[in-house]
Design an enzyme around this catalytic site. Structure first.
Site, PDB file in Angstrom:
ATOM      1  N   HIS A 287       0.867  -1.178   0.000  1.00 14.32           N
ATOM      2  CA  HIS A 287       0.000   0.000   0.000  1.00 14.32           C
ATOM      3  C   HIS A 287       0.907   1.232   0.000  1.00 14.32           C
ATOM      4  O   HIS A 287       2.038   1.188   0.475  1.00 14.32           O
ATOM      5  CB  HIS A 287      -0.855   0.106   1.264  1.00 14.32           C
ATOM      6  CG  HIS A 287      -1.696  -1.075   1.598  1.00 14.32           C
ATOM      7  ND1 HIS A 287      -1.193  -2.216   2.191  1.00 14.32           N
ATOM      8  CD2 HIS A 287      -3.033  -1.276   1.477  1.00 14.32           C
ATOM      9  CE1 HIS A 287      -2.174  -3.067   2.414  1.00 14.32           C
ATOM     10  NE2 HIS A 287      -3.308  -2.529   1.991  1.00 14.32           N
TER      11      HIS A 287
ATOM     12  N   ASP B 266      -0.337 -12.399   3.114  1.00  9.12           N
ATOM     13  CA  ASP B 266      -0.919 -11.346   3.937  1.00  9.12           C
ATOM     14  C   ASP B 266      -0.928 -11.870   5.374  1.00  9.12           C
ATOM     15  O   ASP B 266      -1.973 -12.110   5.973  1.00  9.12           O
ATOM     16  CB  ASP B 266      -2.326 -11.029   3.445  1.00  9.12           C
ATOM     17  CG  ASP B 266      -2.895  -9.783   4.092  1.00  9.12           C
ATOM     18  OD1 ASP B 266      -2.213  -9.202   4.962  1.00  9.12           O
ATOM     19  OD2 ASP B 266      -4.023  -9.392   3.753  1.00  9.12           O
TER      20      ASP B 266
ATOM     21  N   GLU C  69     -10.771  -7.162  -3.216  1.00  9.52           N
ATOM     22  CA  GLU C  69     -10.570  -8.151  -2.163  1.00  9.52           C
ATOM     23  C   GLU C  69     -11.800  -8.194  -1.249  1.00  9.52           C
ATOM     24  O   GLU C  69     -12.056  -7.234  -0.513  1.00  9.52           O
ATOM     25  CB  GLU C  69      -9.330  -7.808  -1.338  1.00  9.52           C
ATOM     26  CG  GLU C  69      -9.010  -8.845  -0.283  1.00  9.52           C
ATOM     27  CD  GLU C  69      -7.644  -8.636   0.337  1.00  9.52           C
ATOM     28  OE1 GLU C  69      -7.502  -8.914   1.536  1.00  9.52           O
ATOM     29  OE2 GLU C  69      -6.728  -8.194  -0.387  1.00  9.52           O
TER      30      GLU C  69
ATOM     31  N   ASP D 103       2.372   2.112   3.371  1.00 10.61           N
ATOM     32  CA  ASP D 103       3.406   1.217   3.881  1.00 10.61           C
ATOM     33  C   ASP D 103       4.801   1.721   3.549  1.00 10.61           C
ATOM     34  O   ASP D 103       5.760   1.453   4.280  1.00 10.61           O
ATOM     35  CB  ASP D 103       3.287  -0.185   3.266  1.00 10.61           C
ATOM     36  CG  ASP D 103       1.928  -0.797   3.398  1.00 10.61           C
ATOM     37  OD1 ASP D 103       1.270  -0.553   4.418  1.00 10.61           O
ATOM     38  OD2 ASP D 103       1.518  -1.530   2.466  1.00 10.61           O
TER      39      ASP D 103
END
Length: 433
Positions: A99, A337, A230, A102
């Site tokens: 992201h 993840d 998602e 991040d």
């Protein structure tokens, strides 16, 4: 170079009998299964947010990790990138995902956020020139900052909608610049807590238009990768508009996007939605929207998304069975993840969490390949539905109620149930493990 991973060797395949912690026992990237190497099948990716941005907190406690790159300066963001690419090399990771929040410090406004992102993207580009690791997908963090407390696309404030749309553009540009193979939209707060203050119809329209704009921009810039949604149930908002694969598909159909958008399915989210991982994968395959996966697991005794590394070969085997039946990944892959437990403080823990997960996935995929190649499970399933392949069975799908009633009456049909043979099939699957 950093010294964070000092003393940790490059991870190599040594086989199932190895007693070395820092080795692969099942993941041999060059091993060929069903005509492709395991590296090509699995397409592993490291999640930048959990591996490098997460501080070790939980709902009841704050930071436990002490990383040398934690901070809000660009120099520390670049140090984080240095450490990340060192880890990618140690693992031989083909891909990573991120992201925007991040990888870049939070700025005072949108313009500063964009400058910070563009600077770190160019730094990534330089790192990638000397690395075999590529970008599986990029995305925008439209959920952590307080501005997104009421959603991003679904926010009641049009200024937040505009800020979110502009941020998506910058993140799509970053993904395109780095050769990313997908772009993901994760609606972390695209939902609501109570209908007392929510116009659900309006919010769905906003979310649909935002997704349409992302697709339009993809075609405008010539991005060849997939746009992925998602599915995410419940947490953090009580009612999510992207609850599961079925809900997302209905949303895509509503806005004419079912041929433009695929799904990135996470194991942990499937469980929170009350499904199995393989259920969500099978449904995405059946609907033609399967794209990519986030591989992790939940603690089945907790009611929230614990994002643990996978460690269950039977579960991963059933998941990869559906992936293989879908034809395998194209632009998608297996993104971890997953995050360390907050008591796992050391650099070695971060490496070994990934090593174990990669081994579990490799073992699971090889089991799935055996099941598919053997064909017995598919043969049993085909036998159960064999009646639908007869001329009479096929005719039913093109008939009407009156004609079917006449047929049933004339033939005096009174069917007897047949066993579903579930236990036999479960025993069959266990033979491959």
């Amino acid at each position: 170079m950093t010294d964070f991973f000092n003393g940790i060797p490059t991870i190599k395949y040594e086989g199932p009998e190895s007693q070395n912690d820092f080795t692969f026992r099942h993941y041999n990237p060059d091993e060929v299964v069903l005509g492709k190497t395991l590296k090509e099948h699995l397409r592993f990716a490291v999640a930048y947010w959990h591996s490098f941005a997460w501080e070790g907190g939980d709902p009841f406690g704050g930071r436990t990790f002490d990383r040398p790159w934690f901070g809000s300066e660009m120099d520390l963001a670049k140090l984080k990138a240095d450490a990340a690419f060192e880890m990618f090399e140690i693992l031989g990771a083909p891909f990573f995902c991120f992201h925007d929040a991040d990888v870049r410090p939070e700025g005072q406004n949108f313009a500063e956020n964009t400058r910070n992102l563009e600077e770190i993207v160019e730094y990534f580009a330089g790192k990638m020139e000397g690395s075999e690791t590529k970008l599986l997908w990029g995305t925008a963090n439209l959920f952590s900052h307080r501005r997104f407390m009421s959603g991003a696309a679904t926010n009641p404030d049009p200024e937040v909608f505009a800020f979110s749309a502009a941020t998506i553009k910058t993140c799509m540009d970053a993904t395109y610049r780095l050769g990313g193979q997908n772009y993901v939209l994760w609606g972390g707060r695209e939902g609501y807590e109570t209908l007392l203050n929510t116009d659900m119809g309006r919010e769905r329209q906003q979310a649909g238009r935002m997704l349409q704009m992302a697709v339009e921009y993809k075609h405008k810039i010539g991005f060849k990768g997939a746009i992925l949604i998602e599915p995410k149930p419940q947490e953090p908002t009580k009612h999510q508009y992207d609850y599961d694969v079925a809900t997302v598909y209905g949303f895509l159909k509503d806005f004419g996007l079912e041929d433009e958008v695929q799904v990135n399915i996470e194991q942990g989210h499937a469980i929170l939605a009350g499904h199995s991982f393989e259920h969500e994968l099978a449904l995405a395959r059946a609907l033609g929207i399967f794209g990519s996966i986030d591989m992790n697991r939940n603690d089945y005794q907790s009611g929230w998304d614990t994002d643990q590394f996978p460690n269950n070969v039977p579960e991963t085997a059933l998941a990869y069975y559906e992936v293989l039946k879908a034809g395998g990944f194209t632009t998608g892959g297996t993104n971890f993840d997953a995050k360390l437990r907050r008591q796992s403080l050391d650099a070695e823990d971060l490496i070994l969490g990934h090593v174990g997960a990669m081994d579990v996935c490799a073992a699971g995929l090889k089991v799935a390949a055996k099941m598919l190649d053997d064909g017995k499970l598919e043969a049993e399933r085909d036998a159960r539905y064999a009646g639908w392949e007869t001329p009479e069975g096929k005719a039913l799908m093109h008939s009407d109620l009156e004609s079917i009633m006449a047929q049933v009456t004339g033939q005096d049909i009174n069917p007897e149930p047949k066993s579903g043979r579930q236990e036999r099939l479960e025993n069959l699957v266990n033979r491959y493990l």
